[in-house]
Design an enzyme around this catalytic site. Structure first.
Site, short mmCIF file in Angstrom:
data_model
loop_
_atom_site.label_atom_id
_atom_site.label_comp_id
_atom_site.label_asym_id
_atom_site.label_seq_id
_atom_site.Cartn_x
_atom_site.Cartn_y
_atom_site.Cartn_z
N ASP A 128 0.83 -1.20 0.00
CA ASP A 128 0.00 0.00 0.00
C ASP A 128 0.86 1.25 0.00
O ASP A 128 2.08 1.19 0.19
CB ASP A 128 -1.01 -0.01 1.15
CG ASP A 128 -0.34 0.09 2.52
OD1 ASP A 128 0.48 1.00 2.71
OD2 ASP A 128 -0.66 -0.72 3.41
N ILE A 129 0.25 2.38 -0.20
CA ILE A 129 0.99 3.63 -0.43
C ILE A 129 1.87 4.02 0.75
O ILE A 129 2.91 4.65 0.58
CB ILE A 129 0.00 4.76 -0.78
CG1 ILE A 129 0.75 6.00 -1.31
CG2 ILE A 129 -0.89 5.11 0.41
CD1 ILE A 129 -0.15 7.05 -1.92
#
Length: 323
Positions: A128-129
């Site tokens: 994820d970011i």
């Protein structure tokens, strides 16, 4: 004679035949580097992918001679005629998304990768970011699929910093299994890795890569993940010399070792073009960070899957609280 047969109208790919024989569409397109099998199946289910002008569904077959279109745009599948197995390791920084294109215009992990002429990089799993660390990329769709498929039992290891009280009972629950909104989940190993007070580091291992699974497991226990970094994927470790935002390509020995992990035979890596070689040479000439002087195995790839610990690791015992 085959040349005397009358031409037939285009049919769905399930009836297509080639000299190599038809194969499942998602497998063929993944080998061509178009995307991962999961992505391709999503295109089919959404009706975005057509073959010879017909919508297709998972399980149907095709050959490289068929015409593939995604959202009406022709796909180049010539790369599927020959399997090319190259693998990159990448140290992902925060703020990048693990997708080829982002509708919000955010930077992606593909922005920094070397350009390929006839193939495309396929990401092996996602981060994820806000998660940093190891991401693997390959040009071989079959290798990517096997490394991501749950049946392969490939473990992923993360370094995670937890804000909150962690006790032995919590560690035991996380090892036994916790019911999340998408099913049961658990860590296969939890090892203390330093820190004090309300901020402690742990190394955790799990055998799947569901969306934000590490974070959700810890948050189910009422604590917060303040830092998360993937440090290993199967037998591949993130080397300490690889700084954030940098990549390296695995050599033949390392790729062969990774292939054996998922039951694939060795495949020779093709020679790089002069421009590709020059790009990699420029990166290797750059000075490493001050704390990255360790040598050892160049790509830290072991010949077999790391053995599971026979002893469950738990958090350090807290001092008894006076009542």
């Amino acid at each position: 004679m085959g040349s005397q047969r009358p031409k037939k109208a285009a049919k769905p790919a399930v009836d297509a035949v080639s000299d190599a024989g038809p194969e499942r569409i998602q497998k063929l397109l993944a080998r061509a580097g178009v995307g991962s099998r999961r992505e391709i199946e999503g295109w089919m289910e959404a009706g975005r992918l057509t073959v010879n002008g017909h919508a297709v569904s998972p399980g149907q077959k095709a050959t490289v001679q068929d015409q593939f279109e995604l959202d009406g745009k022709r796909l180049d599948v010539s790369g599927a005629a020959e399997v090319v197995r190259r693998v990159l390791i990448y140290n992902k920084p925060e703020g990048e998304v693990t997708t080829r294109k982002d509708p919000e215009g955010r930077p992606t992990v593909f922005d920094r990768l070397p350009r390929l002429k006839d193939h495309r990089w396929i990401s092996i799993g996602r981060l994820d970011i806000n998660t940093t660390g190891l991401v693997l990329f390959t040009t071989d769709g079959e290798l990517a699929n096997r490394l991501m498929h749950p049946s392969s039992q490939i473990d992923r290891e993360y370094a995670v910093r937890i804000f909150g009280e962690v006790d032995d009972a919590m560690v035991e629950r996380l090892m036994q299994g916790v019911l999340l909104e998408d099913g049961m989940a658990k860590f296969t190993d939890i090892s203390p890795a330093g820190g004090s007070g309300m901020n402690r580091w742990f190394h955790v291992t799990l055998l799947e890569g569901r969306n934000r699974e590490v974070r959700r497991l810890w948050e189910s226990q009422g604590v917060k993940v303040s830092r998360l970094k993937r440090v290993r994927y199967g037998p591949v470790f993130l080397p300490s010399r690889l700084t954030l935002g940098k990549w390296e390509e695995l050599d033949q020995k390392a790729v062969d070792s990774l292939s054996r992990t998922v039951g694939l035979n060795a495949l020779a890596i093709p020679q790089k073009t002069p421009s590709e070689k020059a790009a990699q040479d420029r990166q290797r000439r750059k000075s490493p960070a001050r704390n990255q002087k360790r040598s050892g195995s160049r790509w830290q790839v072991s010949d077999s899957r790391p053995a599971k610990s026979s002893v469950k690791a738990t958090a350090p015992k807290r001092k008894p609280v006076k009542k």
